[in-house]
Motif scaffolding. Structure first.
Motif, short mmCIF file in Angstrom:
data_model
loop_
_atom_site.label_atom_id
_atom_site.label_comp_id
_atom_site.label_asym_id
_atom_site.label_seq_id
_atom_site.Cartn_x
_atom_site.Cartn_y
_atom_site.Cartn_z
N MET A 111 0.66 -1.24 0.01
CA MET A 111 -0.04 -0.09 0.01
C MET A 111 0.98 1.20 -0.16
O MET A 111 0.23 2.41 0.10
CB MET A 111 -0.80 0.08 1.26
CG MET A 111 -1.93 -1.21 1.28
SD MET A 111 -2.96 -1.20 -0.11
CE MET A 111 -3.92 0.34 -0.07
N ALA A 112 2.43 1.18 0.11
CA ALA A 112 3.14 2.35 0.29
C ALA A 112 2.87 3.33 -0.82
O ALA A 112 2.79 4.51 -0.46
CB ALA A 112 4.54 1.71 0.05
N PRO A 113 2.60 2.92 -2.21
CA PRO A 113 2.52 4.04 -3.18
C PRO A 113 0.93 4.71 -3.17
O PRO A 113 1.14 5.85 -3.25
CB PRO A 113 2.32 3.41 -4.49
CG PRO A 113 3.23 2.00 -4.28
CD PRO A 113 2.90 1.71 -2.79
N TYR A 114 0.20 4.11 -2.26
CA TYR A 114 -1.09 4.86 -2.15
C TYR A 114 -1.18 5.40 -0.62
O TYR A 114 -2.23 6.10 -0.47
CB TYR A 114 -2.16 3.85 -2.27
CG TYR A 114 -1.91 2.77 -3.41
CD1 TYR A 114 -2.20 3.42 -4.66
CD2 TYR A 114 -1.48 1.54 -3.28
CE1 TYR A 114 -1.96 2.53 -5.79
CE2 TYR A 114 -1.54 0.63 -4.51
CZ TYR A 114 -1.48 1.30 -5.55
OH TYR A 114 -1.59 0.40 -6.80
N ALA A 115 -0.26 5.20 0.06
CA ALA A 115 -0.31 5.66 1.60
C ALA A 115 -0.67 7.04 1.88
O ALA A 115 -1.56 7.43 2.67
CB ALA A 115 1.04 5.21 2.30
N VAL A 155 2.73 0.52 6.64
CA VAL A 155 4.11 1.20 6.01
C VAL A 155 5.05 1.52 7.08
O VAL A 155 6.06 2.44 6.81
CB VAL A 155 3.82 2.33 5.25
CG1 VAL A 155 2.92 1.90 4.16
CG2 VAL A 155 3.14 3.48 6.13
N SER A 156 5.33 0.90 8.12
CA SER A 156 6.05 1.23 9.21
C SER A 156 7.46 0.99 9.01
O SER A 156 8.36 1.66 9.61
CB SER A 156 5.72 0.32 10.36
OG SER A 156 5.88 -1.11 10.29
N LEU A 168 7.92 8.00 4.35
CA LEU A 168 6.44 8.16 4.10
C LEU A 168 5.89 8.83 5.24
O LEU A 168 4.92 9.82 5.23
CB LEU A 168 5.66 6.60 3.81
CG LEU A 168 6.05 6.18 2.54
CD1 LEU A 168 5.37 4.84 2.75
CD2 LEU A 168 5.49 6.92 1.37
N PHE A 169 6.44 8.73 6.58
CA PHE A 169 5.64 9.10 7.51
C PHE A 169 6.16 10.85 7.49
O PHE A 169 5.19 11.60 7.97
CB PHE A 169 6.37 8.87 8.98
CG PHE A 169 5.96 7.43 9.41
CD1 PHE A 169 4.82 7.43 10.16
CD2 PHE A 169 6.15 6.23 8.63
CE1 PHE A 169 4.34 6.18 10.59
CE2 PHE A 169 5.81 5.09 8.91
CZ PHE A 169 4.75 4.97 9.86
N VAL A 170 6.99 11.25 6.87
CA VAL A 170 7.52 12.77 6.73
C VAL A 170 6.59 13.36 5.95
O VAL A 170 6.04 14.32 6.06
CB VAL A 170 8.84 12.70 5.98
CG1 VAL A 170 9.31 14.27 6.08
CG2 VAL A 170 10.02 12.40 7.33
N GLN A 171 6.20 12.48 4.70
CA GLN A 171 5.08 13.07 3.90
C GLN A 171 3.81 13.07 4.47
O GLN A 171 3.11 13.92 3.95
CB GLN A 171 5.29 12.16 2.42
CG GLN A 171 6.54 12.19 1.88
CD GLN A 171 6.51 10.90 0.64
OE1 GLN A 171 5.36 10.46 0.23
NE2 GLN A 171 7.78 10.51 0.38
N PRO A 174 11.39 9.25 10.88
CA PRO A 174 12.84 9.19 11.11
C PRO A 174 13.61 10.02 12.16
O PRO A 174 14.34 9.60 12.99
CB PRO A 174 13.41 9.97 9.73
CG PRO A 174 12.13 9.66 8.75
CD PRO A 174 11.06 9.52 9.57
N THR A 175 12.78 11.32 12.45
CA THR A 175 13.08 12.19 13.27
C THR A 175 11.49 12.58 13.91
O THR A 175 10.89 12.49 13.09
CB THR A 175 14.03 13.39 13.10
OG1 THR A 175 13.58 13.75 12.15
CG2 THR A 175 15.27 12.79 12.76
#
Length: 1037
Positions: free
Chosen positions: A575-579, A625-626, A631-634, A670-671
């Motif tokens: 699902m990463a591309p759609y996250a 997507v952990s 991706l979390f930054v986005q 990441p941070t």
């Protein structure tokens, strides 16, 4: 202020001019607490010569003031209303309640409810006398109205709180019965008679809801009531005056009387007339009810149902209640025998037609498809729906009496399928086919496990269900999708049948009719769960998600989100591309649902449930997507506004879900950005204000802040996070009103600080030890005691010399160590430890105790050193044994997963010559998850929660799954112990020699075993480092 001026101000509150309205409101607020103001408001309300609009404004202000101020909210708070004013208000309301118009009576009724709940019986003992007196003269309606409110106060009360209702019943039921009897004998009764009977029914309902009053145990008294209820049940509703509009008709007085009568008889039957459910005191009552009334009620109910068979009218709620009575009768032999005499007529001519699509459905489908969808998925609607009750009746019939009814009913359904297939298109019984499909779907659990039907399900679906995906009628396309979803998990012998059904359901998501699209989404969830080959779905995933969000923009439905969660869960990292897109769409849907819920005054809008579903789906995406931190930054800018708003009081209904998202964002990013850091004060404020129940959930992100952004935690001064944390923890641990279980996360957070900030927070050691010792003195729960002792252990590991000096300065060192050693020695009869049960507990204690061994003689005497040394050895052995047991259990689970065969738990130990059993320590229960699982659990909001809720403190109360990652994960306690002893031997050989001489053979054997295991662990640790090195290098490249 006199009445005339007050009326002028009230009129000003109605002014179209905003300034005049505001001035009037300010005047009312200014004078609201003056003596007699409340009385004058009430005088205006009951003055028939006053303008109705003014009276209504007065009633609203009066009601709001009573609600806020009649009873003080805090203990010790003085009342804002004079006792003399209260006396006058009570008397005026009673005198005028029956005389004021209905519009005002509703407002005064709310006031009476507030006053009665606050004052009766202590401050208003005369109320019951007034009711009883007025039941005997011309004020009957007013007395019944007040008695209804009085009885309702005790409707849900139990045990001692219910006692006053028995006195109310003793005083009022005899005159009530006389009034009821007189009203029932009036020929051609008016609608006002219906209103009086309805009030009597409601009073009776509230009085018997939880328990039968003893007066009704008298067979003659109870019979007198039952004769009247059965009379009302049997008597046809007057035709004259019935509203033509069906929506208005169901609320007409005489139909309300019918509904309340059926309601009461159902309650008596299900709660008090069932011999299996009764306590011994009520058994005689249940026997009498079964013998004298249950069958008669069933007969009346069947006669009532016959009205709809011949085209007559019954309100939906009445039908629903009657069918509930019939369903409850199926399992009782004597009742089923009576029902069986008319069962075929009931089943095929009443129940089944109720399951079929009808004119009302078609009208709603055409005129308001959104409302059609809402009603179809609203569990509250199900409580009142005749169709749901009909489905429940059929399900109960084939479950309890399937032997004589299942085949008969299925043959009936098959006959409908046959007639439908054979008929020309213009003559097909479309609505009967719809009912037959509903029946097949409702019986799926029974049919999936019963031969010969189980073997024929696939054929039935292919022949009679799947063709309706192409039906010209929308309701049949929707029903085909729903039924297909009910059977998606069966084993299809031909994979093409599953594939074709899946594609038909997906195509249904683009149907022009909204209800078809929604039912298709609901069905898709089952197909995704059942799908063995994801390649069936993978190519169409982008289009699928597009259709989802088109629907989410159109309707608020939590089932949409459930299906989306299922897809995300199934595809995981794919699902990463759609996250990002998913989170953006879900965030937009969340805000939409939230706005819808806020606009809904009743608070039961499906938007609120859908909003929770959106947040849960976001968590599912973040989990999937952990392993992709970028991706979390986005995603963060999309989620940050939601987190900021919902971590305030606005988010109380979704607080747990939001905290889970915060946990993911603080753990997997990441941070930790400054934006995410801005959430810290919100959580601290919520915790101090109202969110103590969520402390275990808040603990997780707070841990992540400290452990993953330690430098910022330590250096930032605006805000000062160290000070903020100290203020919160010290307030909670010092609060004597909080239970031990409420504060468990606090010592865990203290441990987080000292484990992550070694050498950098010396100034916090004394304050945290001080509040820990203070709380320990009044702690009763063993689990909290363990956690508090572990704070001491952590500070010893942090800096043993500093900690010992502080404990000695506070004069508690001897007491703390005495308690610690006592807790270490406590065992159950099975020799299992009572305290420090988790692996983490033992490890923290080992590290703390071992740290003491390095202290010089001046700080820690030799005699104490000996005791610490022996306790640490025993604890290390117990820790090792627990790890080995957990490993064996994990291997057994793995083997069970692979082939279901039992594992051999009796293999030799791999750690050398001296086995743990030989060290003299018994097994303890434990369940240590592997590091991957721990990492995943670390980000979940329910992690780190203790389940230590019962007094027995069973082994299950302590789970290692609650542990978050920490720096001590990298510290091996065996190696640490051996290295500490070697350092002692090198720095103080004499002290080491004296210690060795105190050990008997048992402890020497333990020490040798621990030393050997430590060397083995060194080898294993080096091996693990070597294995990690190549992967790290690859990652860096």
């Amino acid at each position: 202020m006199d009445l005339q001026n007050l009326a002028i101000i009230l009129r000003g509150a109605l002014s179209p001019n905003p300034d005049e309205r505001k001035a009037a409101e300010e005047s009312l607020n200014q004078f609201q607490h003056t003596p007699q103001h409340l009385v004058r408001l009430l005088q205006i309300i009951v003055d028939g010569n006053c303008d109705m609009a003014v009276r209504q404004v007065a009633s609203i202000h009066f009601k709001n003031f009573i609600a806020r101020n009649w009873a003080p909210h805090d203990p010790g708070e003085l009342s804002k209303i004079l006792p003399s004013d209260k006396d006058v208000v009570r008397q005026i309301i009673l005198n005028f309640i029956a005389q004021v118009p209905q519009l005002l009576r509703v407002q005064l009724g709310e006031c009476l409810k507030t006053i009665i709940h606050a004052d009766y019986p202590e401050q208003w003992p005369a109320l019951l006398y007034w009711v009883k007196l007025n039941l005997q003269d011309q004020q009957v309606f007013g007395a019944l109205f007040v008695l209804r409110i009085l009885a309702r106060k005790y409707e849900f009360k139990s045990d001692e709180e219910r006692t006053p209702v028995y006195h109310i019943v003793d005083e009022t039921f005899p005159p009530l019965l006389n009034i009821f009897n007189s009203l029932a004998q009036i020929p051609n009764p008016s609608i006002e008679v219906a209103d009086l009977i309805k009030l009597i029914c409601k009073i009776f309902w509230s009085s018997i809801y939880l328990e039968i009053p003893k007066q009704l145990f008298d067979p003659n008294v109870f019979n007198a009531w039952m004769v009247l209820f059965l009379n009302i049940l049997e008597r046809p509703v007057p035709l004259e005056g019935q509203p033509v509009d069906l929506d208005v008709r169901k609320s007409w007085g005489w139909w309300k009387v019918k509904k309340w009568t059926v309601h009461i008889l159902n309650r008596l039957y299900t709660r008090f007339g069932d011999l299996k459910l009764q306590n011994p005191n009520n058994k005689a009552f249940a026997q009498i009810f079964q013998k004298n009334y249950a069958g008669k009620i069933l007969e009346c109910h069947l006669n009532l149902l016959n009205v709809i068979r011949v085209g007559g009218y019954l309100p939906d709620r009445v039908i629903n209640l009657i069918l509930q009575y019939l369903s409850n009768s199926i399992s009782k032999s004597n009742m089923y025998n009576l029902l069986q005499l008319r069962l075929d007529v009931v089943l095929f001519e009443i129940i089944f037609p109720l399951m079929c699509f009808n004119d009302t459905d078609q009208k709603l489908w055409d005129e308001d498809p959104h409302e059609y969808v809402r009603k179809g998925y609203d569990i509250i609607e199900d409580l009142y729906s005749p169709r749901t009750a009909a489905m429940d009746f059929v399900s109960e019939l084939v479950r309890k009496r399937g032997k004589e009814n299942l085949q008969k009913f299925i043959l009936f359904i098959v006959e409908i399928f046959k007639r439908y297939d054979e008929a020309a298109p213009e003559y097909k019984p479309f609505r009967q086919k719809d009912g037959a499909l509903l029946a097949i779907g409702a019986l799926c659990d029974k049919l999936k496990q019963t031969e010969p039907y189980k073997s024929e399900l696939e054929l039935m679906l292919v022949q009679h269900v799947f063709p309706e995906f192409r039906s010209p009628l929308g309701h049949l396309r929707a029903k085909a999708a729903w039924v297909a979803g009910q059977y998606a998990h069966i084993n299809f012998s031909d994979p093409n049948n599953f594939r074709n059904a899946l594609h038909s359901v997906v195509a249904g998501m683009r149907d022009p009719e909204l209800p078809v699209r929604i039912d298709s989404v609901f069905a898709l969830r089952s197909f995704v769960e059942a799908c063995k080959d994801l390649d069936e779905i993978r190519p169409i995933l982008p289009q699928l998600l597009d259709e989802f969000f088109k629907l989410m923009n159109e309707v608020d439905n939590e089932d949409l989100v459930f299906t989306l969660e299922t897809i995300v869960d199934k595809f995981g990292e794919e699902m990463a591309p759609y996250a990002l897109g998913l989170c953006q769409n879900l965030a937009a849907a969340f805000w939409k649902c939230l706005n819808t819920a806020e606009e809904d005054d009743e608070g039961d809008d499906p938007g609120a449930l859908a909003a929770v579903g959106c947040l849960r789906a976001i968590s599912t995406i973040l989990e999937s997507v952990s392993s992709l931190p970028h991706l979390f930054v986005q995603i963060e800018p999309t989620l940050l506004p939601i987190m900021r708003r919902m971590l305030t009081t606005d988010g109380q209904e979704v607080f747990e879900e939001v905290l889970e998202i915060v946990s993911y964002m603080t753990f997997f990013s990441p941070t930790i950005s400054m934006g995410i850091w801005s959430l810290w004060p919100l959580m601290i404020e919520a915790l101090a204000d109202w969110a103590i129940d969520f402390f275990p959930n808040i603990l997780v992100p707070l841990d992540n802040y400290v452990s993953r952004s330690t430098a910022h935690f330590l250096t930032c001064k605006e805000p000062d996070y160290q000070q903020s944390l100290w203020h919160m923890i010290s307030s909670i641990m010092g609060d004597k009103n909080l239970e031990d279980g409420d504060i468990e996360p606090a010592p865990k957070l203290i441990q987080v600080v000292f484990q992550n900030c070694r050498g950098q927070v010396d100034h916090w050691v004394e304050p945290y030890i001080r509040i820990t010792v203070e709380r320990l003195r009044r702690t009763e729960k063993p689990y909290l005691k363990c956690l508090l002792i572990e704070v001491v252990a952590d500070t010893l590991y942090y800096n043993a010399s500093l900690t010992i000096s502080i404990l000695q300065k506070l004069g508690v060192a001897t007491d703390i160590f005495a308690l610690w050693f006592q807790m270490l020695q406590q065992t159950k009869k099975s020799c299992v430890r009572v305290n420090f049960k988790r692996e983490h507990d033992k490890k923290v204690c080992c590290l703390g105790l071992t740290s003491l061994l390095s202290l010089p003689t001046g700080q820690f005497p030799t005699e104490a050193l000996e005791r610490v040394f022996k306790a640490t050895l025993e604890l290390l052995v117990a820790y090792k044994e627990q790890l080995a047991e957990a490993e064996r259990e994990e291997e057994a689970e793995d083997n069970d997963d692979m082939d279901g065969l039992p594992t051999d738990d009796e293999d030799e130990d791999e750690d050398g010559d001296v086995s743990d059993k030989e060290m003299g320590i018994d097994d303890e229960d434990g369940d240590e998850a592997d590091s991957t699982k721990l990492q995943k659990l670390a980000a979940q909001a329910k992690a780190f929660r203790s389940n230590d809720d019962d007094d027995d403190y069973s082994d299950d109360d302590f789970s290692d799954d609650e542990e978050l990652q920490s720096p001590i994960d990298e510290v091996d306690p065996f190696v640490f112990f051996v290295d500490t002893i070697k350092a002692l031997q090198a720095s103080d050989p004499l002290r080491f020699q004296n210690l060795s001489h105190t050990l008997d053979f048992h402890y020497q054997a333990l020490a040798n075993g621990v030393a050997q295991h430590a060397e083995q662990r060194r080898v294993e640790i080096e091996k693990e480092k070597m294995e990690k090195a190549p992967s790290t290098a690859v990652g860096a490249s």
